[in-house]
Write a protein that holds these residues in place. Structure first.
Motif, PDB file in Angstrom:
ATOM      1  N   UNK A   5       0.858  -1.183   0.000  1.00 19.89           N
ATOM      2  CA  UNK A   5       0.000   0.000   0.000  1.00 19.89           C
ATOM      3  C   UNK A   5       0.895   1.236   0.000  1.00 19.89           C
ATOM      4  N   UNK A   6       0.536   2.225  -0.809  1.00 27.33           N
ATOM      5  CA  UNK A   6       1.293   3.476  -0.894  1.00 27.33           C
ATOM      6  C   UNK A   6       0.343   4.646  -0.724  1.00 27.33           C
ATOM      7  N   UNK A   7       0.902   5.771  -0.241  1.00 26.18           N
ATOM      8  CA  UNK A   7       0.132   6.996  -0.092  1.00 26.18           C
ATOM      9  C   UNK A   7       0.953   8.175  -0.604  1.00 26.18           C
ATOM     10  N   UNK A   8       0.262   9.181  -1.066  1.00 21.25           N
ATOM     11  CA  UNK A   8       0.906  10.372  -1.619  1.00 21.25           C
ATOM     12  C   UNK A   8       0.466  11.589  -0.804  1.00 21.25           C
ATOM     13  N   UNK A   9       1.235  12.655  -0.881  1.00 21.80           N
ATOM     14  CA  UNK A   9       0.884  13.893  -0.165  1.00 21.80           C
ATOM     15  C   UNK A   9      -0.357  14.552  -0.745  1.00 21.80           C
ATOM     16  N   UNK A  10      -0.729  14.203  -1.997  1.00 22.29           N
ATOM     17  CA  UNK A  10      -1.949  14.771  -2.585  1.00 22.29           C
ATOM     18  C   UNK A  10      -3.212  14.068  -2.067  1.00 22.29           C
ATOM     19  N   UNK A  32       2.330  12.319  -9.903  1.00 21.85           N
ATOM     20  CA  UNK A  32       3.673  11.944 -10.302  1.00 21.85           C
ATOM     21  C   UNK A  32       4.746  12.175  -9.262  1.00 21.85           C
ATOM     22  N   UNK A  33       4.391  12.684  -8.071  1.00 20.52           N
ATOM     23  CA  UNK A  33       5.396  12.921  -7.026  1.00 20.52           C
ATOM     24  C   UNK A  33       5.726  11.600  -6.336  1.00 20.52           C
ATOM     25  N   UNK A  34       6.740  11.656  -5.495  1.00 23.13           N
ATOM     26  CA  UNK A  34       7.153  10.444  -4.792  1.00 23.13           C
ATOM     27  C   UNK A  34       6.112  10.065  -3.735  1.00 23.13           C
ATOM     28  N   UNK A  35       6.007   8.809  -3.481  1.00 24.33           N
ATOM     29  CA  UNK A  35       5.050   8.284  -2.503  1.00 24.33           C
ATOM     30  C   UNK A  35       5.802   7.591  -1.380  1.00 24.33           C
TER      31      UNK A  35
END
Length: 144
Positions: A5-10, A32-35
């Motif tokens: 599972x991954x999460x992004x700042x957006x 497209x930012x790092x997660x």
């Protein structure tokens, strides 16, 4: 390949299969930012409740769906599962006491042979002990 599972700042969360735990985090599919990897959700295995009590098993031919093989197999397996559970967890054992009387005044609170023996210990007369237990049930007295 394991799934993580991954999460992004957006605010997007997503799952992705990656070759190994040490693989770099994939970019966010939206911005497209790092997660960053999220802790995995807990896996729930097994049951939270003990198997049904043996008192739940059918007591009649009709309760077994007139002898239906699948119904009999189901209840046999359920009883085996309960016995296995009770052998591993003795605190959940079903109380099995021999019942001396279960009709009339003893319908809701059966007279066990243990109680009968305790009442008969003073007089040595089981008939008198049974009468005493009947009187106690009529008046709401406690068991011995």
């Amino acid at each position: 390949m394991p799934m993580y599972d991954y999460t992004c700042t957006c605010g997007i969360t997503f799952e992705r299969r990656v070759p190994s735990w040490s693989s770099p985090a994939p970019p966010c599919p939206d911005c497209g930012t790092t997660t960053r990897r999220r802790p995995p959700s807990p896996a729930m295995h097994g049951r939270a409740a003990p198997p049904p009590d043996l008192s739940a098993t059918p007591k009649s031919w009709e309760g077994l769906n007139n002898g239906d093989r699948d119904t009999i197999t189901h209840w046999r397996r359920a009883a085996e599962t309960r016995r296995d559970f009770e052998s591993r967890h003795p605190e959940h054992r079903t109380r099995k006491e021999a019942i001396a009387a279960h009709e009339g005044h003893f319908e809701r609170n059966p007279l066990t042979y243990r109680e009968l023996a305790a009442r008969a210990a003073t007089t040595g007369n089981a008939n008198e002990a049974a009468r005493e237990a009947t009187r106690a049930r009529k008046t709401g007295g406690e068991q011995v």
